[in-house]
Design a protein around this motif. Structure first.
Motif, short mmCIF file in Angstrom:
data_model
loop_
_atom_site.label_atom_id
_atom_site.label_comp_id
_atom_site.label_asym_id
_atom_site.label_seq_id
_atom_site.Cartn_x
_atom_site.Cartn_y
_atom_site.Cartn_z
N UNK A 475 19.87 -9.27 5.89
CA UNK A 475 19.96 -10.41 4.98
C UNK A 475 19.59 -9.95 3.57
N UNK A 476 19.51 -10.89 2.63
CA UNK A 476 19.30 -10.53 1.23
C UNK A 476 17.94 -9.89 0.99
N UNK A 477 16.99 -10.06 1.92
CA UNK A 477 15.68 -9.42 1.74
C UNK A 477 15.74 -7.94 2.09
N UNK A 478 16.85 -7.50 2.68
CA UNK A 478 16.98 -6.10 3.05
C UNK A 478 16.50 -5.78 4.45
N UNK A 479 16.01 -6.79 5.17
CA UNK A 479 15.49 -6.54 6.52
C UNK A 479 16.58 -6.75 7.55
N UNK A 480 16.81 -5.71 8.38
CA UNK A 480 17.76 -5.83 9.47
C UNK A 480 17.06 -6.25 10.74
N UNK A 577 17.09 -13.89 45.33
CA UNK A 577 16.40 -15.18 45.40
C UNK A 577 17.06 -16.11 46.41
N UNK A 578 18.40 -16.13 46.42
CA UNK A 578 19.14 -17.05 47.31
C UNK A 578 19.69 -16.35 48.56
N UNK A 579 19.22 -15.11 48.79
CA UNK A 579 19.59 -14.36 50.00
C UNK A 579 21.10 -14.23 50.16
N UNK A 580 21.76 -13.79 49.08
CA UNK A 580 23.21 -13.60 49.08
C UNK A 580 23.56 -12.12 49.18
N UNK A 581 24.78 -11.85 49.63
CA UNK A 581 25.29 -10.48 49.56
C UNK A 581 25.52 -10.12 48.10
N UNK A 582 25.24 -8.88 47.76
CA UNK A 582 25.41 -8.43 46.38
C UNK A 582 26.22 -7.14 46.38
N UNK A 583 27.37 -7.18 45.69
CA UNK A 583 28.22 -6.00 45.58
C UNK A 583 28.28 -5.61 44.10
N UNK A 584 27.63 -4.50 43.71
CA UNK A 584 27.50 -4.18 42.28
C UNK A 584 28.82 -3.89 41.59
N UNK A 585 28.89 -4.34 40.32
CA UNK A 585 30.04 -4.06 39.46
C UNK A 585 29.64 -3.23 38.25
N UNK A 586 28.37 -3.30 37.87
CA UNK A 586 27.93 -2.58 36.68
C UNK A 586 26.53 -3.03 36.29
N UNK A 587 26.21 -2.84 35.04
CA UNK A 587 24.89 -3.23 34.53
C UNK A 587 25.04 -3.97 33.20
N UNK A 588 24.00 -4.71 32.86
CA UNK A 588 23.92 -5.28 31.52
C UNK A 588 22.48 -5.19 31.05
N UNK A 589 22.28 -5.40 29.77
CA UNK A 589 20.94 -5.32 29.19
C UNK A 589 20.58 -6.66 28.56
N UNK A 590 19.31 -7.01 28.73
CA UNK A 590 18.79 -8.17 28.00
C UNK A 590 17.79 -7.64 26.98
N UNK A 591 18.10 -7.87 25.70
CA UNK A 591 17.26 -7.38 24.60
C UNK A 591 16.53 -8.56 23.96
N UNK A 592 15.28 -8.34 23.60
CA UNK A 592 14.56 -9.27 22.73
C UNK A 592 14.36 -8.56 21.40
N UNK A 593 14.88 -9.17 20.34
CA UNK A 593 14.89 -8.51 19.03
C UNK A 593 14.22 -9.40 17.98
N UNK A 594 13.88 -8.79 16.85
CA UNK A 594 13.32 -9.54 15.72
C UNK A 594 13.71 -8.83 14.43
N UNK A 595 13.30 -9.35 13.31
CA UNK A 595 13.54 -8.67 12.04
C UNK A 595 12.67 -7.41 11.98
N UNK A 596 13.21 -6.38 11.35
CA UNK A 596 12.47 -5.11 11.24
C UNK A 596 11.12 -5.30 10.56
N UNK A 597 11.07 -6.15 9.53
CA UNK A 597 9.83 -6.30 8.79
C UNK A 597 8.77 -7.12 9.54
N UNK A 598 9.11 -7.60 10.75
CA UNK A 598 8.13 -8.36 11.54
C UNK A 598 7.89 -7.72 12.90
N UNK A 599 8.37 -6.50 13.07
CA UNK A 599 8.29 -5.85 14.38
C UNK A 599 6.85 -5.70 14.86
N UNK A 600 5.95 -5.29 13.99
CA UNK A 600 4.55 -5.09 14.40
C UNK A 600 3.93 -6.41 14.85
#
Length: 610
Positions: A475-480, A577-600
């Motif tokens: 954004x305009x503050x320069x923080x990604x 959880x629901x005791x279902x058959x599971x046949x894998x297709x691939x993977x995905x990622x869940x990310x939690x992100x924030x502004x760089x200037x607030x990471x700490x």
């Protein structure tokens, strides 16, 4: 034959007709002051006495004759004889003679002969003699009788709501009873064979009744100006509904009926209300949700018909009827309205007033996050702080537009941090921390809200470990944007029966022509599903033509476990959880992100997810 809404009216006409017909002229009643908190005065309060009722001291000190201290100074103090002491709540025992004084506490009656009070800080008392180090002028440190409130003055106006301040003032004047507007009597009943009360055993096809309690709580949140009777539920039997509505309407000023107002075979309330005189005022409004809303009259009795879905019932009641009900009770509704800025765009129905639930965040300005879902969604209701009303003049309301928010309650609870994000079990884990307000949004809105400062962090679904964050410009503050935490999850086909294995197993499943449940969690989930379809040699048209969005990953696995779908695409966690058959297709990622200037600052979220 099912009833058809022959003449839908717009919302402004509905509000006008509600104002013209909900006219009650509630009579006054006299009640004890101790029972009057929150009630509305039917007549003004005139002071029957002076306040203060006598000349009194406003300081601790000594009652004196000012002329005895005319030449007094710190270097040349005067001496007076202390002739007595005045007790609180008792009249003075003696007159103040020349050269004498009496001790007087704050609030005590001024003795005869004294015309001023010298503060104790400017004196020294020793064995009955008072040495005074400064002069006083006539009337100094004295409140004269009636100087605050003179007898006969209007103290509290007619129509005022009695609060703690009013109670204190009225009590000070010795008034023990007040004349207030009689409580408005409101009855609430819900109709439907499917309804049962909380606490009863839940059978398939039945649901717990909630509209009655929701509407009752909205009304009660305005204070004790209402006498509300919750009648519970009525089954879809026309004779029983007719006799009950006849009885309930006679017992109340207003009767609110939830359900059975639409055009189905068992929607019969409108027919019964049409038998009254003068009968139905309107039935059907150009509003979404809430089209089958109606208003009827039976003599001087008012009957309001609300839709059966909770979201529809609450928003329609607040929009069309509640402002006029409050006015008739002598109350104001303005406190429920705040101005805000929309955090994401929303599709509209053209030609209707669109009521959109929103979650509200207070920053340097008020931000409203639109909540997507159907009018029957109770989770949508739970996540909403209020709603906005937008006329369907265009197909969308855009991000950043100014909106007027109607609050469900009288305030919005502030949270230390706000997290937006795509719907996933990981986001639900964050919701357990009371420092965080979690708002479920789409991928773009989640990222954008962090960059713009609407939210402190966001959860997103991606197909890559890197989260592709560089594509989002600072954004305009320069923080990604920067990552706080991520997790890798397996995604695949969930089913009650095993599916064929092999590289083409998803295509084989699609080729059967059976509908498949998929998550509709946001843009990140769609990108992931697009990738799965492409890698399996399935076109998007073919894939989405045979799939049905049912919510988040948990919803997909539940729907398959309950037999609504043969299979679905979900993650391994919910399949287990629901005791279902599971046949894998691939993977995905869940990310939690924030502004760089607030990471700490936001690193504490990483600890929450461990």
């Amino acid at each position: 034959m099912a009833h058809i809404f022959h003449s839908l009216i717009d919302t402004e006409n509905a509000k006008r007709l509600a104002s013209e017909n909900i006219v009650l002229s509630l009579p006054p009643e006299r009640i004890s002051l101790d029972e009057s908190l929150g009630r509305v005065l039917a007549s003004g309060i005139i002071s029957p006495i002076n306040s203060p009722p006598f000349n009194r001291s406003v300081k601790d000190g000594f009652a004196v004759r000012s002329e005895d201290l005319e030449d007094t100074s710190e270097s040349s103090p005067s001496e007076l004889k202390v002739s007595g002491r005045i007790l609180m709540g008792s009249p003075p025992a003696a007159k103040v003679e020349p050269g004498t004084c009496v001790y007087i506490p704050t609030g005590a009656v001024m003795p005869e002969g004294a015309d001023a009070v010298v503060m104790v800080e400017y004196t020294h008392e020793d064995e009955g003699t008072l040495r005074v180090y400064r002069p006083v002028r006539k009337g100094e440190n004295i409140a004269l009788a009636g100087s605050d409130v003179p007898e006969g003055e209007l103290i509290v106006r007619k129509g005022a709501r009695i609060g703690p301040r009013e109670l204190a003032v009225i009590s000070t004047l010795g008034i023990s009873e007040v004349e207030v507007i009689r409580k408005m009597k409101i009855g609430i009943v819900s109709t439907g064979d499917e309804l049962i009360q909380p606490g009863e055993a839940l059978e398939k096809g039945r649901i717990y009744e909630s509209n009655g309690r929701a509407i009752k709580s909205i009304i009660e949140s305005e204070g004790p100006a209402f006498d509300i009777t919750l009648y519970g539920t009525l089954p879809d039997r026309e004779d029983l509904i007719r006799s009950s509505l006849n009885s309930y309407s006679e017992e109340n000023d207003i009767l609110i009926v939830s359900g059975s107002t639409s055009a189905g075979e068992k929607d019969m309330v409108y027919r019964i209300l049409g038998e009254y005189d003068p009968g139905i005022v309107f039935h059907g409004i150009k509003i979404k949700p809430g089209k089958p809303t109606l208003l009827s009259r039976k003599g001087d009795k008012i009957i309001i018909g609300l839709p059966g879905f909770p979201v529809s019932a609450m928003m329609t009641f607040l929009t069309i009827f509640f402002p006029q009900i409050l006015r008739e009770a002598g109350l104001r509704s303005e406190d429920r309205y705040i101005e805000g800025e929309l955090a994401g765009k929303f599709s509209l129905d053209l030609g209707k007033l669109n009521l959109i639930p929103v979650s509200v965040v207070r920053r340097d300005r008020v931000i409203a996050f639109p909540i997507h879902g159907g009018s029957g969604s109770i989770s949508r209701l739970l996540r909403a702080d209020g709603y906005i009303s937008v006329e369907g003049d265009t197909r969308t309301v855009e991000e950043g537009e100014s909106v007027k928010i109607v609050l469900f309650g009288r305030s919005v609870e502030d949270s230390q941090y706000v997290v937006t994000g795509e719907n996933d079990e990981s986001l639900d884990r964050l919701a357990a921390d009371n420092r965080l307000k979690v708002i479920k949004t789409g991928h773009h809105v989640a990222l954008n809200s962090v960059l713009k400062g609407y939210a402190d962090a966001a959860g997103i679904i991606t197909g890559s470990e890197a989260a592709d964050l560089p594509v989002y410009a600072p954004d305009e503050s320069g923080s990604g944007l920067a990552g706080i935490w991520k997790t890798k999850k397996d995604i695949g086909i969930v089913s009650r029966e095993p599916v064929s294995e092999g590289a083409s197993k998803l295509k084989s499943l699609i080729d059967t022509g059976s509908a498949i449940a998929i998550p509709g969690s946001g843009e990140g989930a769609y990108q992931m599903l697009d990738g799965l379809a492409e890698s399996s040699g399935i076109s998007q048209d073919e894939f989405y033509g045979l799939t049905a969005e049912v919510g988040n990953f948990n919803s997909v696995s539940y729907a398959v476990a309950e037999g609504y779908y043969v299979a679905g695409i979900s993650n391994y966690e919910t399949a287990e959880k629901y005791k279902l058959n599971f046949s894998p297709l691939g993977t995905y990622y869940y990310h939690v992100i924030c502004r760089e200037d607030r990471l700490a600052e936001m690193k504490f979220i990483e600890r929450l997810m461990e």
